[in-house]
Design an enzyme around this catalytic site. Structure first.
Site, mmCIF file in Angstrom:
data_model
loop_
_atom_site.group_PDB
_atom_site.id
_atom_site.type_symbol
_atom_site.label_atom_id
_atom_site.label_comp_id
_atom_site.label_asym_id
_atom_site.label_seq_id
_atom_site.Cartn_x
_atom_site.Cartn_y
_atom_site.Cartn_z
ATOM 1 N N ASP A 33 17.227 -26.537 42.380
ATOM 2 C CA ASP A 33 15.698 -25.840 42.880
ATOM 3 C C ASP A 33 15.138 -25.749 42.162
ATOM 4 O O ASP A 33 14.932 -25.962 40.987
ATOM 5 C CB ASP A 33 16.820 -24.278 42.909
ATOM 6 C CG ASP A 33 15.644 -22.867 44.750
ATOM 7 O OD1 ASP A 33 14.471 -23.114 43.800
ATOM 8 O OD2 ASP A 33 16.975 -22.950 45.391
ATOM 9 N N ASP A 50 10.466 -29.734 40.962
ATOM 10 C CA ASP A 50 10.201 -29.591 41.474
ATOM 11 C C ASP A 50 10.098 -30.777 42.297
ATOM 12 O O ASP A 50 10.245 -32.165 41.962
ATOM 13 C CB ASP A 50 8.316 -30.087 41.233
ATOM 14 C CG ASP A 50 7.239 -30.498 42.162
ATOM 15 O OD1 ASP A 50 7.619 -30.224 43.722
ATOM 16 O OD2 ASP A 50 6.071 -30.867 41.972
ATOM 17 N N TYR A 141 4.816 -25.412 60.974
ATOM 18 C CA TYR A 141 5.944 -25.445 60.775
ATOM 19 C C TYR A 141 6.456 -25.748 61.881
ATOM 20 O O TYR A 141 8.015 -27.123 61.652
ATOM 21 C CB TYR A 141 6.693 -23.560 60.658
ATOM 22 C CG TYR A 141 7.996 -23.536 60.858
ATOM 23 C CD1 TYR A 141 8.678 -23.871 59.390
ATOM 24 C CD2 TYR A 141 9.321 -23.586 62.084
ATOM 25 C CE1 TYR A 141 9.990 -23.653 59.615
ATOM 26 C CE2 TYR A 141 9.832 -22.858 61.989
ATOM 27 C CZ TYR A 141 11.148 -23.801 60.648
ATOM 28 O OH TYR A 141 12.255 -23.259 60.616
ATOM 29 N N LYS A 145 8.851 -29.672 60.721
ATOM 30 C CA LYS A 145 10.099 -30.042 60.851
ATOM 31 C C LYS A 145 10.422 -31.346 62.153
ATOM 32 O O LYS A 145 11.746 -31.390 61.901
ATOM 33 C CB LYS A 145 10.577 -27.761 61.521
ATOM 34 C CG LYS A 145 11.451 -27.413 60.652
ATOM 35 C CD LYS A 145 12.076 -28.219 59.610
ATOM 36 C CE LYS A 145 12.359 -26.691 58.338
ATOM 37 N NZ LYS A 145 13.358 -27.091 57.296
#
Length: 223
Positions: A33, A50, A141, A145
Protein backbone atom coordinates in the site's frame (compact mmCIF):
# COMPACT_ATOMS: atom_id res chain seq x y z
CA UNK A 1 3.12 -26.18 0.16
CA UNK A 2 1.91 -22.83 1.46
CA UNK A 3 0.69 -20.46 -1.22
CA UNK A 4 1.67 -16.77 -1.21
CA UNK A 5 -0.53 -13.90 -2.39
CA UNK A 6 0.08 -10.16 -2.68
CA UNK A 7 -2.77 -7.74 -1.93
CA UNK A 8 -2.46 -4.12 -3.03
CA UNK A 9 -4.52 -1.55 -1.19
CA UNK A 10 -4.05 -3.65 1.94
CA UNK A 11 -4.69 -0.69 4.26
CA UNK A 12 -8.23 -0.04 2.99
CA UNK A 13 -11.51 -1.56 4.15
CA UNK A 14 -11.69 -4.17 1.38
CA UNK A 15 -7.94 -4.77 1.55
CA UNK A 16 -8.04 -5.52 5.26
CA UNK A 17 -10.94 -7.94 4.90
CA UNK A 18 -9.32 -9.65 1.92
CA UNK A 19 -6.11 -10.16 3.88
CA UNK A 20 -8.17 -11.68 6.70
CA UNK A 21 -10.12 -14.02 4.42
CA UNK A 22 -7.02 -15.22 2.57
CA UNK A 23 -5.17 -15.83 5.84
CA UNK A 24 -8.10 -17.93 7.03
CA UNK A 25 -7.88 -19.88 3.76
CA UNK A 26 -4.24 -20.72 4.51
CA UNK A 27 -2.41 -18.23 2.31
CA UNK A 28 0.76 -16.34 3.23
CA UNK A 29 -0.19 -12.72 2.55
CA UNK A 30 1.92 -9.78 1.41
CA UNK A 31 0.23 -6.43 2.01
CA UNK A 32 1.25 -3.58 -0.30
CA UNK A 33 0.00 0.00 0.00
CA UNK A 34 0.96 3.64 -0.32
CA UNK A 35 0.16 3.90 3.39
CA UNK A 36 2.90 2.87 5.79
CA UNK A 37 2.69 -0.60 7.32
CA UNK A 38 2.22 -2.73 9.23
CA UNK A 39 -1.03 -4.12 7.81
CA UNK A 40 -3.13 -6.22 10.13
CA UNK A 41 -2.79 -9.93 9.40
CA UNK A 42 -0.17 -9.62 6.67
CA UNK A 43 2.90 -11.85 6.88
CA UNK A 44 4.92 -9.20 5.05
CA UNK A 45 3.95 -5.52 4.92
CA UNK A 46 5.43 -3.37 2.17
CA UNK A 47 4.25 0.17 2.87
CA UNK A 48 4.97 3.54 1.31
CA UNK A 49 4.77 2.10 -2.21
CA UNK A 50 3.65 4.31 -5.10
CA UNK A 51 1.77 1.70 -7.10
CA UNK A 52 2.05 3.78 -10.27
CA UNK A 53 5.87 3.64 -10.05
CA UNK A 54 7.27 0.61 -11.86
CA UNK A 55 10.62 0.82 -10.07
CA UNK A 56 8.90 0.83 -6.68
CA UNK A 57 6.79 -2.20 -7.58
CA UNK A 58 9.80 -4.02 -9.02
CA UNK A 59 11.53 -3.46 -5.68
CA UNK A 60 8.47 -4.86 -3.90
CA UNK A 61 8.64 -7.93 -6.13
CA UNK A 62 12.24 -8.39 -5.06
CA UNK A 63 11.22 -8.31 -1.40
CA UNK A 64 8.56 -10.94 -2.02
CA UNK A 65 10.96 -13.23 -3.85
CA UNK A 66 13.61 -12.80 -1.16
CA UNK A 67 11.17 -13.57 1.67
CA UNK A 68 9.00 -16.33 0.16
CA UNK A 69 10.72 -17.45 -3.03
CA UNK A 70 7.45 -17.53 -4.96
CA UNK A 71 4.15 -15.76 -5.60
CA UNK A 72 0.95 -17.66 -6.38
CA UNK A 73 -1.59 -14.86 -6.44
CA UNK A 74 -2.10 -11.12 -6.83
CA UNK A 75 -5.18 -9.15 -5.83
CA UNK A 76 -5.25 -5.60 -7.22
CA UNK A 77 -7.49 -3.65 -4.84
CA UNK A 78 -5.76 -0.25 -4.76
CA UNK A 79 -7.89 2.41 -6.41
CA UNK A 80 -10.10 5.42 -5.86
CA UNK A 81 -13.44 7.08 -6.54
CA UNK A 82 -14.71 10.58 -7.16
CA UNK A 83 -18.24 11.73 -8.02
CA UNK A 84 -18.24 14.56 -10.55
CA UNK A 85 -20.48 15.48 -13.44
CA UNK A 86 -18.77 15.80 -16.79
CA UNK A 87 -19.95 19.36 -17.34
CA UNK A 88 -18.93 20.74 -13.97
CA UNK A 89 -16.07 18.41 -13.06
CA UNK A 90 -12.33 18.89 -13.20
CA UNK A 91 -10.58 17.44 -16.25
CA UNK A 92 -7.71 16.43 -13.94
CA UNK A 93 -10.05 13.93 -12.25
CA UNK A 94 -9.93 11.77 -15.36
CA UNK A 95 -6.14 11.54 -15.19
CA UNK A 96 -6.22 11.00 -11.43
CA UNK A 97 -8.73 8.12 -11.54
CA UNK A 98 -6.97 6.54 -14.51
CA UNK A 99 -3.75 6.53 -12.49
CA UNK A 100 -5.42 5.26 -9.31
CA UNK A 101 -7.49 2.51 -10.92
CA UNK A 102 -5.91 1.47 -14.21
CA UNK A 103 -2.24 2.32 -13.84
CA UNK A 104 -1.88 0.81 -10.36
CA UNK A 105 -3.37 -2.44 -11.66
CA UNK A 106 -1.15 -2.40 -14.74
CA UNK A 107 2.09 -1.60 -12.91
CA UNK A 108 1.49 -4.15 -10.15
CA UNK A 109 0.63 -6.86 -12.66
CA UNK A 110 3.67 -6.14 -14.83
CA UNK A 111 6.05 -6.12 -11.87
CA UNK A 112 4.73 -9.33 -10.33
CA UNK A 113 3.99 -11.36 -13.47
CA UNK A 114 7.48 -12.96 -13.61
CA UNK A 115 6.88 -14.49 -10.17
CA UNK A 116 3.34 -15.51 -11.09
CA UNK A 117 4.57 -17.16 -14.29
CA UNK A 118 6.99 -19.31 -12.33
CA UNK A 119 4.20 -20.48 -10.01
CA UNK A 120 1.43 -20.56 -12.66
CA UNK A 121 -0.48 -18.24 -10.39
CA UNK A 122 -3.57 -16.08 -10.64
CA UNK A 123 -4.51 -12.39 -10.70
CA UNK A 124 -7.81 -10.95 -9.47
CA UNK A 125 -8.58 -7.31 -10.22
CA UNK A 126 -11.21 -5.17 -8.54
CA UNK A 127 -13.33 -3.60 -11.25
CA UNK A 128 -16.79 -2.11 -10.81
CA UNK A 129 -20.32 -2.74 -12.01
CA UNK A 130 -20.25 0.90 -13.13
CA UNK A 131 -17.85 -0.16 -15.88
CA UNK A 132 -20.79 -1.67 -17.74
CA UNK A 133 -23.28 1.19 -17.16
CA UNK A 134 -22.27 4.57 -15.80
CA UNK A 135 -24.65 6.65 -13.72
CA UNK A 136 -24.62 10.45 -13.58
CA UNK A 137 -21.50 11.80 -11.91
CA UNK A 138 -19.58 8.59 -12.48
CA UNK A 139 -18.12 9.23 -15.92
CA UNK A 140 -14.44 9.39 -14.92
CA UNK A 141 -14.75 6.54 -12.43
CA UNK A 142 -16.68 4.29 -14.80
CA UNK A 143 -14.26 4.98 -17.64
CA UNK A 144 -11.29 4.07 -15.46
CA UNK A 145 -12.95 0.87 -14.26
CA UNK A 146 -13.84 -0.01 -17.86
CA UNK A 147 -10.10 0.28 -18.45
CA UNK A 148 -9.52 -2.25 -15.67
CA UNK A 149 -11.99 -4.60 -17.37
CA UNK A 150 -10.27 -4.36 -20.76
CA UNK A 151 -6.85 -4.73 -19.10
CA UNK A 152 -8.11 -7.88 -17.37
CA UNK A 153 -9.31 -9.39 -20.65
CA UNK A 154 -6.16 -8.49 -22.56
CA UNK A 155 -3.83 -9.81 -19.86
CA UNK A 156 -5.86 -13.01 -19.56
CA UNK A 157 -5.39 -13.65 -23.26
CA UNK A 158 -1.70 -12.82 -23.03
CA UNK A 159 -0.99 -15.17 -20.12
CA UNK A 160 -3.42 -18.05 -20.54
CA UNK A 161 -1.04 -20.30 -22.48
CA UNK A 162 1.57 -19.77 -19.75
CA UNK A 163 -0.86 -21.03 -17.13
CA UNK A 164 -1.60 -17.71 -15.37
CA UNK A 165 -5.27 -16.85 -14.90
CA UNK A 166 -6.55 -13.25 -14.80
CA UNK A 167 -10.06 -12.34 -13.70
CA UNK A 168 -11.94 -9.37 -12.24
CA UNK A 169 -14.84 -8.88 -9.89
CA UNK A 170 -17.34 -6.10 -10.60
CA UNK A 171 -18.90 -4.98 -7.32
CA UNK A 172 -21.70 -2.48 -6.89
CA UNK A 173 -21.62 -0.34 -3.74
CA UNK A 174 -19.41 -1.90 -1.06
CA UNK A 175 -20.71 -1.65 2.49
CA UNK A 176 -17.94 0.36 4.12
CA UNK A 177 -17.99 3.00 6.83
CA UNK A 178 -17.03 5.67 4.30
CA UNK A 179 -19.87 4.74 1.92
CA UNK A 180 -22.39 4.71 4.77
CA UNK A 181 -21.24 8.19 5.76
CA UNK A 182 -21.56 9.44 2.18
CA UNK A 183 -25.00 7.86 1.67
CA UNK A 184 -26.66 7.82 5.11
CA UNK A 185 -30.18 7.28 3.76
CA UNK A 186 -29.33 4.23 1.63
CA UNK A 187 -30.46 0.67 2.33
CA UNK A 188 -27.13 -0.72 3.50
CA UNK A 189 -28.34 -4.31 3.53
CA UNK A 190 -28.63 -4.20 -0.27
CA UNK A 191 -24.92 -3.45 -0.67
CA UNK A 192 -22.05 -5.93 -1.01
CA UNK A 193 -20.13 -6.55 2.19
CA UNK A 194 -16.32 -6.66 2.10
CA UNK A 195 -16.57 -10.20 3.45
CA UNK A 196 -18.79 -11.35 0.58
CA UNK A 197 -16.54 -9.75 -2.02
CA UNK A 198 -13.38 -11.14 -0.43
CA UNK A 199 -14.95 -14.62 -0.49
CA UNK A 200 -15.41 -14.35 -4.26
CA UNK A 201 -11.82 -13.16 -4.66
CA UNK A 202 -10.61 -16.15 -2.64
CA UNK A 203 -12.60 -18.48 -4.88
CA UNK A 204 -11.12 -17.00 -8.06
CA UNK A 205 -7.62 -17.49 -6.65
CA UNK A 206 -8.33 -21.09 -5.66
CA UNK A 207 -7.80 -24.33 -7.62
CA UNK A 208 -11.59 -24.67 -7.79
CA UNK A 209 -11.56 -21.79 -10.31
CA UNK A 210 -8.80 -23.33 -12.43
CA UNK A 211 -11.01 -23.25 -15.56
CA UNK A 212 -11.89 -19.55 -15.18
CA UNK A 213 -9.85 -16.82 -16.85
CA UNK A 214 -10.78 -13.58 -18.57
CA UNK A 215 -14.01 -13.41 -16.56
CA UNK A 216 -15.62 -10.17 -15.37
CA UNK A 217 -17.79 -11.42 -12.51
CA UNK A 218 -20.59 -9.17 -11.23
CA UNK A 219 -20.84 -9.12 -7.42
CA UNK A 220 -23.69 -6.67 -6.95
CA UNK A 221 -25.73 -7.85 -3.96
CA UNK A 222 -29.27 -6.45 -4.36
CA UNK A 223 -28.33 -3.09 -5.86
Amino acid sequence: MTRTVAVTGAAGALGRKTVEVLKQAGWQVVGIDLAPGPFEGADLAIGGVDLTDEAAMTAAAGQIESRFGRLDGLVNIAGGFRWETIGDGDLATWDKLYAMNVKTTLVSSRALTPLLLAAKGSIVNIGAAAATKAAMGMGAYAASKAGVARLTEALAEELKDAGVRVNAVLPSIIDTEANRKDMPDAEFDRWVTPQALANVVAFLLSPEASAVTGALLPVTGRV
